[in-house]
Design a protein around this motif. Sequence first.
Motif, PDB file in Angstrom:
ATOM      1  N   UNK A 183       1.048  -1.182  -0.038  1.00 54.81           N
ATOM      2  CA  UNK A 183       0.013  -0.021   0.014  1.00 54.81           C
ATOM      3  C   UNK A 183       1.014   1.178   0.020  1.00 54.81           C
ATOM      4  N   UNK A 184       1.993   1.151   0.815  1.00 52.74           N
ATOM      5  CA  UNK A 184       2.878   2.334   1.045  1.00 52.74           C
ATOM      6  C   UNK A 184       3.709   2.433  -0.392  1.00 52.74           C
ATOM      7  N   UNK A 222      -4.747   5.109   8.390  1.00 55.91           N
ATOM      8  CA  UNK A 222      -5.169   5.235   6.755  1.00 55.91           C
ATOM      9  C   UNK A 222      -4.800   3.686   6.029  1.00 55.91           C
ATOM     10  N   UNK A 223      -3.364   3.527   6.462  1.00 56.49           N
ATOM     11  CA  UNK A 223      -2.901   2.220   5.752  1.00 56.49           C
ATOM     12  C   UNK A 223      -3.633   0.903   6.246  1.00 56.49           C
ATOM     13  N   UNK A 224      -4.048   0.785   7.452  1.00 53.70           N
ATOM     14  CA  UNK A 224      -5.180  -0.320   7.938  1.00 53.70           C
ATOM     15  C   UNK A 224      -6.362  -0.165   7.201  1.00 53.70           C
ATOM     16  N   UNK A 235      -8.802  -5.438  14.918  1.00 51.87           N
ATOM     17  CA  UNK A 235      -9.476  -6.044  15.845  1.00 51.87           C
ATOM     18  C   UNK A 235     -11.087  -5.656  15.664  1.00 51.87           C
ATOM     19  N   UNK A 236     -11.473  -4.342  15.426  1.00 52.84           N
ATOM     20  CA  UNK A 236     -12.618  -3.850  15.281  1.00 52.84           C
ATOM     21  C   UNK A 236     -13.473  -4.537  14.253  1.00 52.84           C
ATOM     22  N   UNK A 237     -12.856  -4.796  12.961  1.00 52.26           N
ATOM     23  CA  UNK A 237     -13.111  -5.371  11.889  1.00 52.26           C
ATOM     24  C   UNK A 237     -13.341  -6.731  11.748  1.00 52.26           C
ATOM     25  N   UNK A 289      -8.126  -3.083   5.066  1.00 51.37           N
ATOM     26  CA  UNK A 289      -9.655  -3.634   5.379  1.00 51.37           C
ATOM     27  C   UNK A 289     -10.534  -3.568   4.369  1.00 51.37           C
ATOM     28  N   UNK A 290     -10.361  -2.505   3.260  1.00 52.72           N
ATOM     29  CA  UNK A 290     -11.218  -2.526   2.072  1.00 52.72           C
ATOM     30  C   UNK A 290     -10.723  -3.602   1.218  1.00 52.72           C
ATOM     31  N   UNK A 291      -9.357  -3.746   1.150  1.00 52.38           N
ATOM     32  CA  UNK A 291      -9.263  -4.833   0.231  1.00 52.38           C
ATOM     33  C   UNK A 291      -9.762  -6.163   0.816  1.00 52.38           C
TER      34      UNK A 291
END
Length: 178
Positions: A34-35, A61-63, A93-95, A67-69
Amino acid sequence: MVVIGVSGMPGAGKGVVSRVAESMGFQVIRMGDVIRDEARKRGEEPGETAVRLREEYGEYVVAEKCVERIQKAKSERFLIEGIRSPHEVEIFRENFPGFRVISVFSTRKTRFKRLKKRRREDDSSSYREFIERDERELGFGIGNVIATSDYMIVNEGPIWKIKNQTKKILRKLCEERR
């Protein structure tokens, strides 16, 4: 769904863990990709982009991009390589209920030797640059991620040892999720 994160300093062996996971049917999401993708778009060095992205969009932002991917993918098993901050762990952990973190540890001397041999575009060629990169990574909070991880693999021996440890941990985590 099984989602596992991997953390460790540059050259510790996260890539070996990822390759083992791929061989076991996991889809690997590399936070560094991603970076690096964003750095290419911006015409910057990856280290510079890693800092700027977080300054511009926040620590998550990177996490969030990872998550989207994962949400768009079709797999049931994911390994996220390259977690660097407690903020990122929090997002995962939230997702993803049951999210676990594996950390890989190697000494500075061992890691520098590996990076010199690996020669990836963002690897440091001088020891001074290597230390600067370590300090940047530590500034993101990677030390806290490693210290609070669910599993720790010490990677100082032959490659078969880290591979065997990784398989054992991944099998255990998959069994727990059944």
